[in-house]
Motif scaffolding. Structure first.
Motif, PDB file in Angstrom:
ATOM      1  N   UNK A 507       0.833  -1.203   0.000  1.00  0.00           N
ATOM      2  CA  UNK A 507       0.000   0.000   0.000  1.00  0.00           C
ATOM      3  C   UNK A 507       0.868   1.253   0.000  1.00  0.00           C
ATOM      4  N   UNK A 508       1.944   1.246   0.771  1.00  0.00           N
ATOM      5  CA  UNK A 508       2.819   2.415   0.819  1.00  0.00           C
ATOM      6  C   UNK A 508       3.509   2.649  -0.523  1.00  0.00           C
ATOM      7  N   UNK A 509       3.850   1.589  -1.233  1.00  0.00           N
ATOM      8  CA  UNK A 509       4.442   1.743  -2.568  1.00  0.00           C
ATOM      9  C   UNK A 509       3.465   2.437  -3.513  1.00  0.00           C
ATOM     10  N   UNK A 510       2.205   2.048  -3.423  1.00  0.00           N
ATOM     11  CA  UNK A 510       1.175   2.676  -4.262  1.00  0.00           C
ATOM     12  C   UNK A 510       1.021   4.145  -3.882  1.00  0.00           C
ATOM     13  N   UNK A 511       1.040   4.438  -2.589  1.00  0.00           N
ATOM     14  CA  UNK A 511       0.884   5.820  -2.118  1.00  0.00           C
ATOM     15  C   UNK A 511       2.044   6.689  -2.603  1.00  0.00           C
ATOM     16  N   UNK A 512       3.251   6.169  -2.524  1.00  0.00           N
ATOM     17  CA  UNK A 512       4.430   6.924  -2.986  1.00  0.00           C
ATOM     18  C   UNK A 512       4.357   7.195  -4.488  1.00  0.00           C
ATOM     19  N   UNK A 513       3.873   6.220  -5.227  1.00  0.00           N
ATOM     20  CA  UNK A 513       3.716   6.405  -6.674  1.00  0.00           C
ATOM     21  C   UNK A 513       2.633   7.435  -6.968  1.00  0.00           C
ATOM     22  N   UNK A 514       1.561   7.379  -6.183  1.00  0.00           N
ATOM     23  CA  UNK A 514       0.439   8.309  -6.354  1.00  0.00           C
ATOM     24  C   UNK A 514       0.866   9.741  -6.047  1.00  0.00           C
ATOM     25  N   UNK A 515       1.750   9.891  -5.060  1.00  0.00           N
ATOM     26  CA  UNK A 515       2.189  11.222  -4.630  1.00  0.00           C
ATOM     27  C   UNK A 515       3.017  11.953  -5.691  1.00  0.00           C
ATOM     28  N   UNK A 516       3.429  11.233  -6.724  1.00  0.00           N
ATOM     29  CA  UNK A 516       4.205  11.876  -7.790  1.00  0.00           C
ATOM     30  C   UNK A 516       3.342  12.761  -8.676  1.00  0.00           C
ATOM     31  N   UNK A 517       2.032  12.465  -8.745  1.00  0.00           N
ATOM     32  CA  UNK A 517       1.149  13.222  -9.647  1.00  0.00           C
ATOM     33  C   UNK A 517      -0.059  13.845  -8.943  1.00  0.00           C
ATOM     34  N   UNK A 518      -0.291  13.491  -7.676  1.00  0.00           N
ATOM     35  CA  UNK A 518      -1.457  13.988  -6.943  1.00  0.00           C
ATOM     36  C   UNK A 518      -1.020  14.554  -5.597  1.00  0.00           C
ATOM     37  N   UNK A 519      -1.914  15.352  -5.013  1.00  0.00           N
ATOM     38  CA  UNK A 519      -1.687  15.795  -3.636  1.00  0.00           C
ATOM     39  C   UNK A 519      -2.126  14.674  -2.706  1.00  0.00           C
ATOM     40  N   UNK A 520      -1.224  14.274  -1.835  1.00  0.00           N
ATOM     41  CA  UNK A 520      -1.528  13.181  -0.905  1.00  0.00           C
ATOM     42  C   UNK A 520      -1.357  13.669   0.529  1.00  0.00           C
ATOM     43  N   UNK A 521      -2.416  13.510   1.331  1.00  0.00           N
ATOM     44  CA  UNK A 521      -2.337  13.780   2.763  1.00  0.00           C
ATOM     45  C   UNK A 521      -2.426  12.433   3.470  1.00  0.00           C
ATOM     46  N   UNK A 522      -1.321  12.011   4.053  1.00  0.00           N
ATOM     47  CA  UNK A 522      -1.241  10.710   4.709  1.00  0.00           C
ATOM     48  C   UNK A 522      -1.315  10.885   6.226  1.00  0.00           C
TER      49      UNK A 522
END
Length: 579
Positions: A507-522
């Protein structure tokens, strides 16, 4: 017993009430015709003037009366049914529309169990109120007047006595109403309270079994059920007593009218046929009101239910605004934000925070410090905050809720998965998604391989996806979120918690990949997950105590560093020095 606001709310159903009363009134006229026809026939018999022609005409009239009354009964039942259908549809639409207007934050004002109970049992009570009680009320007023007008031509004195006795029934109803109103209000409060307890215990049954607390909760529910039984018995006792009083008044009034008619006959003021007509129709003055009395408890229940419904419909609506967010600049800014769930219990105490577009921001801190509250505010679930929150320069309070949901997506560790198939759950995010797109997001969260060993995207899920593991559920929820198009900001509230290390890493790998193109608040309790964040906010007691990158926070040698080192020491315990 008429609530004007309720009638206005359900104005479309008034026509069915009028139709029902009309058919009941035609049926009454047919019955009066039948009584006069039979008494005329008896008059011919007593006077020895009966002929075949009289028998034929009487037979045809009585046959016509039977046909008319049968038709009236059918039509009255049909209009009553249409009224009930209309009332249920309108009320449930009103309640549902209210929930939509309250939006994601509806549970700040009313519990889900109360909405369900009011929408089911409460609406059913009002259905009976409209389809039975109101038509009977108006018919009960019309019937005695109709009988008086017709029978006054036979004998005014007896008819007038019968008419005067009629109001004694509503007077007895009003007397009972004063006691019943408070009793039924308590009845509904007890009923909804029992429903709340039942729903909560049912949802937490597994936990109760684990802690062997099910017996304790069962005893508590037994006590609540006993309380509900007692108040139900009080309601039934009140109903039976009121019916007994109304029976005495109704049949006593009819007896008085019959006595007056017989006295008038003995004094030669009325003939035998007229006397029989009054005797046979005397009870009809009172039976409609007597039947109305039997519907009295329904009306009172309906009034109590309507109070609950109007309580929901009167919940103030916080305008979600009309502004639409721009897709280009969605920087999020918190400035001196305060929030309280209850009076004198402030959760957020002046939050200042910035989430630049396409950044990876993390919120950390001990449980209860306000992390999830911030997530709820951004997702529109928690309203009533003070201070300023802007998204792309637009105040959050001015943003249209539908547009907010389109751009900001909240994913919790317990995101709900519905009974059905994996495909049906994924299509909630994008109804037009292709099978290739669904498989692609499942592949990203490393779930496709498992599903292919089952029935692929057609794999059936039980309620809350209880046939999947915790990690699989969270990965499927994340896949569904990834499938939703146009999302600019992902809020992940403990999306990688309470699962195995392997699933957490995926899940964290997906989140890190997502954070490259989107705003992510974890939001994460495990600080190892936030090390790669662009910026970290450390919350304590509703305030931001420290913020910066992981390196900056470690250099500050503050609370963040101490918590991080404590967690690392705990995770590494036993790994070093083992033989």
């Amino acid at each position: 017993m008429i609530k004007t606001r309720l009638i206005k709310l359900l104005s479309h159903s008034k026509k069915y009430i009028i139709y029902t009363v009309f058919w009941q009134w035609i049926s009454l006229l047919a019955q009066i015709t039948a009584v006069f026809t039979i008494t005329d026939l008896l008059g011919y018999v007593l006077n020895n003037t009966l002929t075949i022609s009289h028998l034929k005409s009487t037979f045809l009239l009585l046959l016509g009366v039977i046909v008319i009354r049968y038709t009236c009964e059918r039509m009255s039942a049909r209009t009553s049914y249409l009224a009930s259908v209309d009332v249920k549809r309108i009320l449930r639409e009103k309640i549902y529309d209210k929930m939509l207007k309250l939006g994601a934050s509806y549970n700040e004002y009313v519990s889900s169990s109360e909405v369900v109970q009011v929408s089911t049992e409460g609406v059913e009570q009002l259905e009976t109120y409209f389809s039975k009680y109101l038509p009977q009320l108006f018919y009960s007023l019309l019937a005695p007047i109709t009988l008086f007008i017709i029978l006054s031509r036979v004998n005014l004195k007896a008819s007038l006595v019968l008419l005067i006795c009629v109001p004694l029934i509503p007077m007895s109803i009003v007397a009972v109403q004063k006691f019943a109103k408070k009793l039924l209000s308590n009845y509904w409060s007890t009923y909804t309270g029992l429903g709340d307890s039942f729903l909560e215990n049912l949802q937490g049954l597994t936990t109760l079994k684990i802690y062997q607390a099910d017996k304790m909760k069962a005893e508590e529910m037994d006590q609540e059920s006993e309380k509900f039984r007692k108040i139900t018995m009080k309601v039934l006792t009140m109903q039976l007593n009121s019916i007994s009083v109304m029976d005495i008044v109704a049949y006593g009034g009819a007896a008085v009218g019959m006595t007056i008619a017989l006295l008038e006959y003995l004094h030669g003021h009325i003939n035998m046929q007229g006397t029989l007509c009054i005797i046979l129709l005397a009870s009809e003055f009172f039976l409609p009101l007597r039947l109305l009395g039997s519907f009295f408890h329904i009306a009172m229940n309906g009034m109590a239910a309507s109070d609950k419904i109007f309580k929901i419909l009167d919940i103030p609506e916080i305008s979600s605004g009309k502004e639409v967010l721009s897709d280009h600049s969605l920087d999020i800014l918190f400035k001196d934000v305060h929030f309280s769930y209850e009076e004198n219990r402030e959760i957020l105490k002046g939050i200042d925070m910035t989430l630049p577009k396409n950044s990876f921001i993390s919120l950390v801190g001990e449980s209860g410090c306000g992390k999830s509250t911030i997530a709820g505010i951004l997702a529109g679930k928690n309203r009533g905050y003070t201070g300023d929150i802007t998204i792309g320069g637009t105040p959050l309070k001015d943003v249209n809720e539908e547009d907010l949901m389109k751009h900001i997506l909240l994913i919790r560790h317990n995101s709900y998965l519905f009974k059905g198939t994996v495909e049906e759950n994924l299509r909630m995010a994008d109804p037009h998604a292709t099978k290739e797109e669904m498989k692609a997001v499942l592949e990203k969260v490393n779930l496709l391989g498992f599903l292919n060993s089952q029935d692929g995207i057609k794999t059936k899920l039980l309620e809350k996806a209880s046939n999947l593991s915790g990690g699989q559920c969270q990965r499927l929820a994340l896949a569904r979120a990834l499938l939703k198009k146009d999302v600019s900001v992902y809020i992940l509230d403990e999306a990688a918690s309470n699962i195995d290390i392997e699933s957490e890493e995926l899940i964290m790998n997906v989140i890190h990949e997502l954070a490259k193109t989107k705003t992510v608040l974890l939001i994460s309790h495990r600080l190892a997950n936030v090390v790669k964040s662009d910026h970290i906010y450390f919350l304590q007691d509703g305030q931001i105590k420290e913020h910066g990158s992981h390196t900056e926070l470690m250099n500050q040698n503050g609370a963040y560093k101490h918590l991080y080192e404590a967690q690392m020491a705990l995770e590494n315990y036993g790994k070093e020095g083992t033989v």
